[in-house]
Enzyme design. Structure first.
Site, PDB file in Angstrom:
ATOM      1  N   GLN A  41      -5.864   3.062   8.261  1.00 35.75           N
ATOM      2  CA  GLN A  41      -4.979   3.516   7.173  1.00 35.75           C
ATOM      3  C   GLN A  41      -5.747   3.879   5.903  1.00 35.75           C
ATOM      4  O   GLN A  41      -5.256   4.645   5.086  1.00 35.75           O
ATOM      5  CB  GLN A  41      -3.929   2.449   6.841  1.00 35.75           C
ATOM      6  CG  GLN A  41      -2.910   2.212   7.945  1.00 35.75           C
ATOM      7  CD  GLN A  41      -1.981   3.402   8.197  1.00 35.75           C
ATOM      8  OE1 GLN A  41      -1.881   4.336   7.397  1.00 35.75           O
ATOM      9  NE2 GLN A  41      -1.292   3.373   9.324  1.00 35.75           N
ATOM     10  N   SER A  62      -8.668   6.372  13.374  1.00 31.66           N
ATOM     11  CA  SER A  62      -7.716   7.064  14.249  1.00 31.66           C
ATOM     12  C   SER A  62      -7.499   8.485  13.741  1.00 31.66           C
ATOM     13  O   SER A  62      -7.244   8.684  12.550  1.00 31.66           O
ATOM     14  CB  SER A  62      -6.391   6.296  14.244  1.00 31.66           C
ATOM     15  OG  SER A  62      -5.381   7.068  14.851  1.00 31.66           O
ATOM     16  N   CYS A  71      13.117  -2.912  15.652  1.00 26.22           N
ATOM     17  CA  CYS A  71      14.578  -2.964  15.733  1.00 26.22           C
ATOM     18  C   CYS A  71      14.992  -2.597  17.156  1.00 26.22           C
ATOM     19  O   CYS A  71      14.645  -1.540  17.644  1.00 26.22           O
ATOM     20  CB  CYS A  71      15.143  -1.973  14.730  1.00 26.22           C
ATOM     21  SG  CYS A  71      16.909  -1.962  14.691  1.00 26.22           S
TER      22      CYS A  71
HETATM   23  N1  PLP Z   1      -4.684   0.110  13.073  1.00 31.64           N
HETATM   24  C1  PLP Z   1      -3.824   0.394  12.095  1.00 31.64           C
HETATM   25  C2  PLP Z   1      -3.983  -0.262  10.756  1.00 31.64           C
HETATM   26  C3  PLP Z   1      -2.778   1.297  12.315  1.00 31.64           C
HETATM   27  O1  PLP Z   1      -1.915   1.552  11.328  1.00 31.64           O
HETATM   28  C4  PLP Z   1      -2.661   1.900  13.596  1.00 31.64           C
HETATM   29  C5  PLP Z   1      -1.549   2.818  13.896  1.00 31.64           C
HETATM   30  O2  PLP Z   1      -0.470   2.691  13.361  1.00 31.64           O
HETATM   31  C6  PLP Z   1      -3.605   1.580  14.586  1.00 31.64           C
HETATM   32  C7  PLP Z   1      -4.609   0.680  14.294  1.00 31.64           C
HETATM   33  C8  PLP Z   1      -3.536   2.182  15.954  1.00 31.64           C
HETATM   34  O3  PLP Z   1      -4.023   3.524  15.959  1.00 31.64           O
HETATM   35  P1  PLP Z   1      -3.635   4.523  17.138  1.00 31.64           P
HETATM   36  O4  PLP Z   1      -2.211   4.942  16.911  1.00 31.64           O
HETATM   37  O5  PLP Z   1      -4.592   5.666  16.991  1.00 31.64           O
HETATM   38  O6  PLP Z   1      -3.839   3.801  18.423  1.00 31.64           O
END
Ligand code: PLP
Length: 399
Positions: free
Chosen positions: A192, A212, A338
């Site tokens: 993030q 990501s 939810c």
């Molecule tokens: N780590 C965090 C902090 C995330 O917000 C997310 C996805 O929401 C992930 C890991 C997972 O990433 P990916 O969707 O690429 O598997």
């Protein structure tokens, strides 16, 4: 505003406003262009030694350099993965597998993404000892508690750069300093934070960094784990010798090339986009607090991503609130899962000591590079009436 479907024909005054960038982001046009061009022109397998393979290998290595520049590391330290989830799994399980002789203790926090929490849980079920640090009301960890949790058996510290639900930023350099002093590898989930904060692996003491693509205007299904030299890691996927024997499987080249371009674009616009989006986020936050009595912002007011605000509307059910916003074209989300009419409250907000009643009315608005002042004005225009209707219509939290 993000272009959307024909919904507006049914509701002519509805504006489509996407405020869920922490869930995923639209593809940047230049990123899409790179994806298409690579799919069309670089069909060779990067492991093949003929001309088609060599062209693809060159594209792969050039994307690796772009990702490395983005994170302040060496290209040889970049492992491409299928996304953030795989990067987190590889970091935690890969270090654990490589460290069995050293110990079986991992320190993490109670507010990590499920990709980290579930990876740790699976190790715990196999005999590892996991310490989950608590957070305070602002969502911050206590560094003294972290230091006290370390034992001679500790093989990994895993703490995120910024929280996906609240945007709270952890003191990464200080955590990295503690990890270095104790000679323990530090895994940091920067999924993030990427695109909002400079990610300097070298300066921050991070040993393993997870990224990501789809949070950064690149396609889904691609990401990376940075593994700094000297960090011992075993692969979790076995097969071919790709990624220097650390991640088997033919590389998803178009997505990797697109990811490289996304990193370059993000680095080039980070300061400008963060500044602009922070002002819009602050406008949204201040407007909500002024117009919606009882609203409370969750998370550190200062150490927070510039694009995120998590806000509680006590007395409202988040599922009704999100549905009402959606009907009026606004896409936002909650940290709560939810299903079948029951809301499971966010573990992140619970860890911050926020009551189930308050957490049950909490919404995450996450802005992005396409968000405009008109989008914010639109949300502020419709939100007070939605809240009033929900509160008077009996859609209140019952616990
Ligand atoms: N780590 C965090 C902090 C995330 O917000 C997310 C996805 O929401 C992930 C890991 C997972 O990433 P990916 O969707 O690429 O598997």
């Amino acid at each position: 505003m993000v272009a959307c479907s024909s919904h507006s024909e049914e509701f002519p005054s509805v504006r489509f406003v996407y405020l869920d960038y922490n869930a995923t982001t639209p593809l940047h046009p230049q990123v899409l262009e790179a994806f298409i061009s690579c799919s069309r022109n670089r069909f060779g397998n990067p492991s093949s030694i003929h001309w088609a393979g060599r062209e693809s290998r060159e594209a792969l290595e050039s994307a690796r350099e772009q990702v490395a520049r983005f994170c302040g590391c060496d290209p040889s330290e970049v492992i491409f993965t299928s996304g953030g989830t795989e990067a987190d799994n590889l970091a935690i399980k890969g270090v654990a597998a490589a460290s069995v002789r050293r110990g079986r203790h991992i320190v993490t926090t109670a507010v990590e993404h499920p990709a980290v929490l579930a990876s740790c849980l699976s190790l715990e079920q196999n005999g590892y000892d996991i310490t989950r640090l608590t957070v305070d009301r602002l969502g911050q960890i206590d560094l003294a508690q972290l230091e006290a949790a370390i034992t001679p058996e500790t093989i990994l510290i895993s703490a995120m750069w910024a929280n996906n639900e609240t945007g709270v930023i952890f003191p990464v350099a200080a955590i990295g300093g503690i990890a270095s002093r104790h000679r323990i590898p530090f895994h940091c989930d920067a999924v993030q934070a990427a695109g909002w904060l400079p990610l300097e692996c070298r300066a921050s003491g991070v040993g393993l960094l997870a990224l990501s693509g789809h949070k950064l205007h690149a396609p889904r299904g691609v990401g990376a784990l940075i593994v700094r030299k000297g960090v011992r890691l075993y692969p979790i996927l076995h097969g071919g010798a790709q990624e220097r024997n650390r991640r088997a499987g033919t590389e998803n080249l178009p997505a990797i090339v697109a990811f490289g371009v996304a990193c370059e674009l993000a680095a080039a616009s980070l300061v400008e986009v963060s500044y602009r989006v922070r002002r819009l986020r602050d406008q949204l936050e201040a407007g909500i607090l002024a117009l919606c009595p009882g609203a409370v912002v969750n998370g550190d007011p200062v150490e927070r991503l510039p694009n995120t605000v998590n806000i509680s509307f006590p007395g409202c059910r988040v599922d009704s609130l999100l549905a009402s916003l959606d009907l009026q074209g606004v896409a936002a989300s909650s940290g709560a899962a939810c299903s079948s009419g029951t809301v499971r409250h966010s573990p992140v907000l619970a860890a911050m000591g926020i009551s189930p009643e308050t957490a049950g009315g909490s919404v995450r608005f996450s802005l992005g590079r396409e968000t405009t002042g008109d989008d914010i004005g639109y949300v502020l225009g419709i939100l007070p009436a939605i809240l009033e209707r929900l509160r008077s219509g009996g859609a209140s939290v019952r616990g």
